[in-house]
Design a protein around this motif. Sequence first.
Motif, PDB file in Angstrom:
ATOM      1  N   ASP A 176       0.820  -1.205   0.000  1.00 48.72           N
ATOM      2  CA  ASP A 176       0.000   0.000   0.000  1.00 48.72           C
ATOM      3  C   ASP A 176       0.867   1.274   0.000  1.00 48.72           C
ATOM      4  N   LEU A 177       1.937   1.275  -0.821  1.00 49.32           N
ATOM      5  CA  LEU A 177       2.834   2.439  -0.855  1.00 49.32           C
ATOM      6  C   LEU A 177       2.305   3.480  -1.842  1.00 49.32           C
ATOM      7  N   GLY A 178       2.363   4.756  -1.449  1.00 41.85           N
ATOM      8  CA  GLY A 178       1.869   5.855  -2.289  1.00 41.85           C
ATOM      9  C   GLY A 178       2.870   6.245  -3.371  1.00 41.85           C
ATOM     10  N   GLN A 179       2.431   7.089  -4.302  1.00 38.97           N
ATOM     11  CA  GLN A 179       3.240   7.450  -5.463  1.00 38.97           C
ATOM     12  C   GLN A 179       4.594   8.049  -5.084  1.00 38.97           C
ATOM     13  N   ASP A 180       4.621   8.951  -4.107  1.00 37.60           N
ATOM     14  CA  ASP A 180       5.895   9.581  -3.712  1.00 37.60           C
ATOM     15  C   ASP A 180       6.900   8.555  -3.237  1.00 37.60           C
ATOM     16  N   VAL A 181       6.414   7.609  -2.427  1.00 36.04           N
ATOM     17  CA  VAL A 181       7.319   6.576  -1.877  1.00 36.04           C
ATOM     18  C   VAL A 181       7.787   5.639  -2.990  1.00 36.04           C
ATOM     19  N   ILE A 182       6.868   5.364  -3.929  1.00 34.26           N
ATOM     20  CA  ILE A 182       7.239   4.508  -5.069  1.00 34.26           C
ATOM     21  C   ILE A 182       8.342   5.185  -5.890  1.00 34.26           C
ATOM     22  N   ASP A 183       8.163   6.475  -6.148  1.00 28.90           N
ATOM     23  CA  ASP A 183       9.183   7.238  -6.890  1.00 28.90           C
ATOM     24  C   ASP A 183      10.529   7.155  -6.202  1.00 28.90           C
ATOM     25  N   PHE A 184      10.475   7.428  -4.913  1.00 29.97           N
ATOM     26  CA  PHE A 184      11.686   7.488  -4.108  1.00 29.97           C
ATOM     27  C   PHE A 184      12.381   6.123  -4.086  1.00 29.97           C
ATOM     28  N   THR A 185      11.596   5.051  -3.927  1.00 30.87           N
ATOM     29  CA  THR A 185      12.166   3.697  -3.853  1.00 30.87           C
ATOM     30  C   THR A 185      12.769   3.284  -5.191  1.00 30.87           C
ATOM     31  N   GLY A 186      12.002   3.487  -6.267  1.00 26.78           N
ATOM     32  CA  GLY A 186      12.457   3.034  -7.582  1.00 26.78           C
ATOM     33  C   GLY A 186      13.653   3.804  -8.092  1.00 26.78           C
ATOM     34  N   HIS A 187      13.702   5.098  -7.778  1.00 23.46           N
ATOM     35  CA  HIS A 187      14.733   5.950  -8.377  1.00 23.46           C
ATOM     36  C   HIS A 187      15.905   6.250  -7.447  1.00 23.46           C
ATOM     37  N   SER A 188      15.637   6.351  -6.124  1.00 24.99           N
ATOM     38  CA  SER A 188      16.741   6.697  -5.211  1.00 24.99           C
ATOM     39  C   SER A 188      17.361   5.481  -4.541  1.00 24.99           C
ATOM     40  N   LEU A 189      16.611   4.373  -4.459  1.00 24.76           N
ATOM     41  CA  LEU A 189      17.171   3.166  -3.839  1.00 24.76           C
ATOM     42  C   LEU A 189      17.509   2.115  -4.896  1.00 24.76           C
ATOM     43  N   ALA A 190      16.527   1.790  -5.767  1.00 25.88           N
ATOM     44  CA  ALA A 190      16.798   0.788  -6.811  1.00 25.88           C
ATOM     45  C   ALA A 190      17.566   1.431  -7.971  1.00 25.88           C
ATOM     46  N   LEU A 191      17.619   2.772  -7.992  1.00 24.72           N
ATOM     47  CA  LEU A 191      18.414   3.528  -8.970  1.00 24.72           C
ATOM     48  C   LEU A 191      18.032   3.225 -10.415  1.00 24.72           C
ATOM     49  N   TYR A 192      16.737   3.098 -10.668  1.00 26.16           N
ATOM     50  CA  TYR A 192      16.266   3.013 -12.058  1.00 26.16           C
ATOM     51  C   TYR A 192      16.198   4.423 -12.630  1.00 26.16           C
TER      52      TYR A 192
END
Length: 445
Positions: A176-192
Motif C-alpha cells: 500500500d505504498l503511495g506514489q511519492d514513496v514509489i518514486d523514491f524507492t524506484g529511483h533513489s534506492l533501486a536507482l532506475y
Amino acid sequence: MNEEYDVIVLGTGLTECILSGIMSVNGKKVLHMDQNPYYGGESASITPLEDLYKRFKLPGQPPASMGRGRDWNVDLIPKFLMANGQLVKMLLYTEVTRYMDFKVIEGSFVYKGGKIYKVPSTEAEALASSLMGLFEKRRFRKFLVYVANFDEKDPRTFEGVDPKKTSMRELYKKFDLGQDVIDFTGHSLALYRTDDYLDQPCCDTINRIKLYSESLARYGKSPYLYPLYGLGELPQGFARLSAIYGGTYMLNKPIEEIIVQNGKVVGVKSEGEIARCKQLICDPSYVKDRVEKVGQVIRVICILSHPIKNTNDANSCQIIIPQNQVNRKSDIYVCMISFAHNVAAQGKYIAIVSTTVETKEPEKEIRPALELLEPIEQKFVSISDLFVPKDLGTESQIFISRAYDATTHFETTCDDIKDIYKRMTGSEFDFEEMKRKKNDIYGED
C-alpha cells in the motif's frame, strides 16, 4: 610488436582495462594499445585544468581564481562506486585496491517539488524524514523489512509473492505504498532511470534495493565510494594489474587497420607493423562500422566555489531528480565531489549533471539541476552518442564495449564486462576464480 597475442585490446577505458587485467591474470598474452596519449578513453580524468579548457575549446587560460591547474583531475564521465557492488568486488579480488584510496560520498539527496531532501540512510533518519507522512513511514518500514529478509533461494521469505512473475507495481500495492514513496524507492534506492521496471518481475528490483542497503550498511553516510585523484585512477589500476601479469601497454599508437580474414579478426596494423591476435576487445571509437547509435547523454561539468545548498555543506553528494518531478522519461543526476578528493583546487567543488537526451534542446532539459547549483563559475557541456555493438562478436571475435550510460554508478559497466567475458571464454565470470588465479601466482597472503 610483430608478434602473436591471444588478445589485443584497443582503448584504455575502464571496461577495456578490467578485461585486459582479467585476461592477463587468466594467463593470456595481451597487447593493449590506445590511440590517445593518456589512459582512460571516454572515462578519463583530465589534468591539468588547462587541458580541460582546451578539450572543450574554451578560449584563453583558466582564471587565477581557479588555483593551480595541476590541482585539478576532472572526470569526463561522472560515476560513483556502490560500496557493496561488483566493481568494488573486482577491485578487492584483484587487489587493485592497493594502488588507490577511496572516500565515502557524504550523502544522497532526492529532488521533490523543487527542493532537495536527504535520502534517509538509517531507520532513525527515515522516521525523521519530511519525505513521507507518519503512516507512509510505517508502511515503508514494513516493505524494507520484507526486502531485507527476502532470499531468492528461500520461498518462505516470499510471503505469497512470485519473484519471477509478480510485477514491482503489484508488490508496491501489496504494501500500500503511495506514489511519492514509489518514486523514491524506484529511483533513489533501486536507482532506475525510468519507470519501465514497474511492470517487470520484482526480483531484480528487490536485489537492487538490497545492494543499496548493503552498500549503505558498510559505511553509513551513503552507499557510494569515490577514488582520491578521480575516476581515471581506476583504469590505470587495472592496467598495472595487466602489466604485472605480462600484459604489454602502448599509448599514443595510431591504429591503421583491424585486419579481418574470412570474417574473423587476425590482427591489428599500427605504424606499418602488424600484431596478430585470436581475439580483439575495443571501445566503439575503433570500429565505427560495427556499432549503432541508440541515444545520447548530456553531461555538464560545473565548477563551483561553494557546496550545494541544502546539503549540510557536504563536500560530496549525489542528487537524483526523478523523471516525473520534471515531466521527463528519465532521471537527471548530479554527482558532486571537491577538493577533499584531490580533484579540485582548495575550496573548489565539481558538480557534474547528466541525463539521457530526450529532446532537440538538451541544455534546457537539465535546467532544473543547474538551478540547484547556482552560482556556477564555469560550465563544460558535452553531448555524447551512446553506441552499442551491432553483433555479439562470436563470429568475428571482435568484442566491443558499450558506451558509458547516464547511470551514476558502475553496475551497468560491470554487467557489460561480465557479458563480454562470457562471450569470449564461453564461461560465466566468476569472482572466486579470479581470486584463486591470483593466489596461484602470488601465493596466499
